[in-house]
Design an enzyme around this catalytic site. Structure first.
Site, PDB file in Angstrom:
ATOM      1  N   ARG A   1      15.010 -35.844   8.001  1.00 17.60           N
ATOM      2  CA  ARG A   1      14.609 -37.093   8.756  1.00 17.60           C
ATOM      3  C   ARG A   1      14.840 -38.393   9.542  1.00 17.60           C
ATOM      4  O   ARG A   1      14.667 -38.636   9.943  1.00 17.60           O
ATOM      5  CB  ARG A   1      13.796 -36.945   8.183  1.00 17.60           C
ATOM      6  CG  ARG A   1      12.460 -36.411   7.349  1.00 17.60           C
ATOM      7  CD  ARG A   1      11.470 -36.026   5.786  1.00 17.60           C
ATOM      8  NE  ARG A   1      12.400 -36.928   5.152  1.00 17.60           N
ATOM      9  CZ  ARG A   1      12.685 -37.408   3.732  1.00 17.60           C
ATOM     10  NH1 ARG A   1      11.351 -38.444   3.977  1.00 17.60           N
ATOM     11  NH2 ARG A   1      13.722 -37.902   2.814  1.00 17.60           N
TER      12      ARG A   1
ATOM     13  N   ASN B   1       8.472 -34.171   5.430  1.00 17.63           N
ATOM     14  CA  ASN B   1       8.560 -33.369   5.485  1.00 17.63           C
ATOM     15  C   ASN B   1       7.720 -32.658   4.043  1.00 17.63           C
ATOM     16  O   ASN B   1       6.558 -34.114   3.601  1.00 17.63           O
ATOM     17  CB  ASN B   1       9.934 -33.525   3.275  1.00 17.63           C
ATOM     18  CG  ASN B   1      11.424 -33.881   3.517  1.00 17.63           C
ATOM     19  OD1 ASN B   1      12.165 -33.236   5.196  1.00 17.63           O
ATOM     20  ND2 ASN B   1      11.940 -34.267   2.248  1.00 17.63           N
TER      21      ASN B   1
END
Length: 89
Positions: free
Chosen positions: A17, A35
């Site tokens: 990320r 996520n």
């Protein structure tokens, strides 16, 4: 252009990320990355076609510590007013 992407494999706990946010800033695309509870990563990527394509290319492999096994892309309607690429909850 706006795309939703689901990336599976070893993509959580490897900086995916944060690396995606850095790459999005470099490319000048907006959206978010998060996520998912199933161990995958989901991202929304928005911008001009060339930059979105470049971001999708990056997401297919992710950072060097990731191991992407599958990659699914969906076209969606662009969102007005998005100014950045964020890490979402």
């Amino acid at each position: 252009m706006r795309k939703i992407v689901i990336v599976t494999g070893i993509v959580q706990g490897v900086g995916f990320r944060f690396s995606a946010r850095r790459e999005a800033a470099r490319l000048g695309v907006t959206g978010w990355v998060r996520n998912r509870s199933d161990g995958s990563v989901e991202a929304a990527v928005q911008g001009d076609a060339e930059r979105v394509t470049d971001m999708l290319r990056w997401l297919r492999t992710g950072p060097s510590s990731a191991n992407v096994r599958s990659f699914e892309v969906t076209n969606v309607v662009p969102v007005d007013g998005e100014a950045d690429f964020e890490i979402a909850d």
